[in-house]
Design an enzyme around this catalytic site. Structure first.
Site, PDB file in Angstrom:
ATOM      1  N   SER A 132      62.803  34.874  49.621  1.00 60.45           N
ATOM      2  CA  SER A 132      61.940  35.038  50.784  1.00 60.45           C
ATOM      3  C   SER A 132      60.491  34.953  50.324  1.00 60.45           C
ATOM      4  O   SER A 132      60.175  35.233  49.156  1.00 60.45           O
ATOM      5  CB  SER A 132      62.190  36.397  51.441  1.00 60.45           C
ATOM      6  N   TYR A 145      62.496  46.028  50.878  1.00 64.14           N
ATOM      7  CA  TYR A 145      62.933  44.638  51.035  1.00 64.14           C
ATOM      8  C   TYR A 145      62.103  43.723  50.128  1.00 64.14           C
ATOM      9  O   TYR A 145      62.655  42.888  49.409  1.00 64.14           O
ATOM     10  CB  TYR A 145      62.814  44.205  52.495  1.00 64.14           C
TER      11      TYR A 145
END
Length: 239
Positions: A132, A145
């Site tokens: 990501s 995250y």
């Protein structure tokens, strides 16, 4: 028949699109996710569907070895399984932190451990980790995250260097917002609402097909060429 492709997180989103695309290109595909029925209902030719938690090394190895017995050695592993549980650090549960670390970090290690040694012995093979843009910079409500995705980037780059002399490629793909069900994992409704409002300002996220195209581009390069990282996001996504 082309070489075996193994894809985790294949029951939805990017993983599912990858499975369909590689199958369409003539590759046998091993699809790994918890929801076996969804994968089986894709009815892909020369495919195997296995319900395995990606943190379960023993069953990951069993699934991959079964596919290799039928289709030959794994030429490409795409570690696509992941969870995004957004939350503020003082209120988010430890269990959510633990789940993100398990799936997003340990989940790329199990399959890699199964296939990497053999790839090095053969002097060929590719591992692609779907990470990501949150593995390159931080965002509000993303602390753990982001930490898990920063780990993916560090592991990918370090491993890439260490196996490069064996002609094995390890690659990271770093998307911005993509139109998947990833946000649905988040339990904080206010954070989800704010995220969706922000997403409207960039006119939605990327289509999963655009991530598949990046994977295909990197994989189809000659084995002597390693596209180390691709960062892709909507033009209007400034961060």
């Amino acid at each position: 028949m082309k070489k075996l492709v193994v894809i985790t997180g294949a029951s939805s989103g990017i993983g599912m699109d990858l499975a369909k695309s590689f199958s369409n290109e003539g590759h046998p595909v091993l699809m790994i996710a918890r929801r076996k029925e969804i994968m089986e209902n894709l009815n892909l030719p020369e495919s195997i569907s296995k319900s395995v938690d990606v943190v379960d090394y023993e069953n990951m190895e069993k699934a991959i070895r079964e596919a290799e017995e039928k289709y030959g050695k794994t030429d490409l592993l795409v570690n696509c399984a992941g969870v995004m549980l957004l939350g503020h650090p003082d209120t988010q549960s430890y269990e959510e932190w633990e789940r993100m670390i398990d799936v997003n970090v340990k989940g790329i290690l199990t399959g890699t451990k199964v296939v990497l040694k053999d790839m090095m012995e053969r002097n060929e093979g590719t591992i692609i980790n779907i990470s990501s843009i949150a593995g390159r910079k931080t965002f509000d409500n993303h602390s753990v995250y982001c930490g898990s995705k920063f780990a993916v980037h560090a592991i990918t780059e370090s491993m890439r260097k260490e196996v490069s002399d064996k002609n094995v490629r390890i690659i990271v793909i770093s998307p911005g917002v993509v139109e998947t069900n990833l946000l649905s994992h988040t339990t904080d409704e206010e954070i989800k609402d704010n995220y969706n409002d922000w997403k409207k300002s960039i006119e939605s996220g990327l289509d999963v097909k655009q991530i598949t195209d990046c994977v295909m581009f990197a994989y189809k390069q000659p084995q002597s060429v390693c596209v180390r990282e691709i960062v892709i996001a909507k033009t209007k996504q400034a961060d």
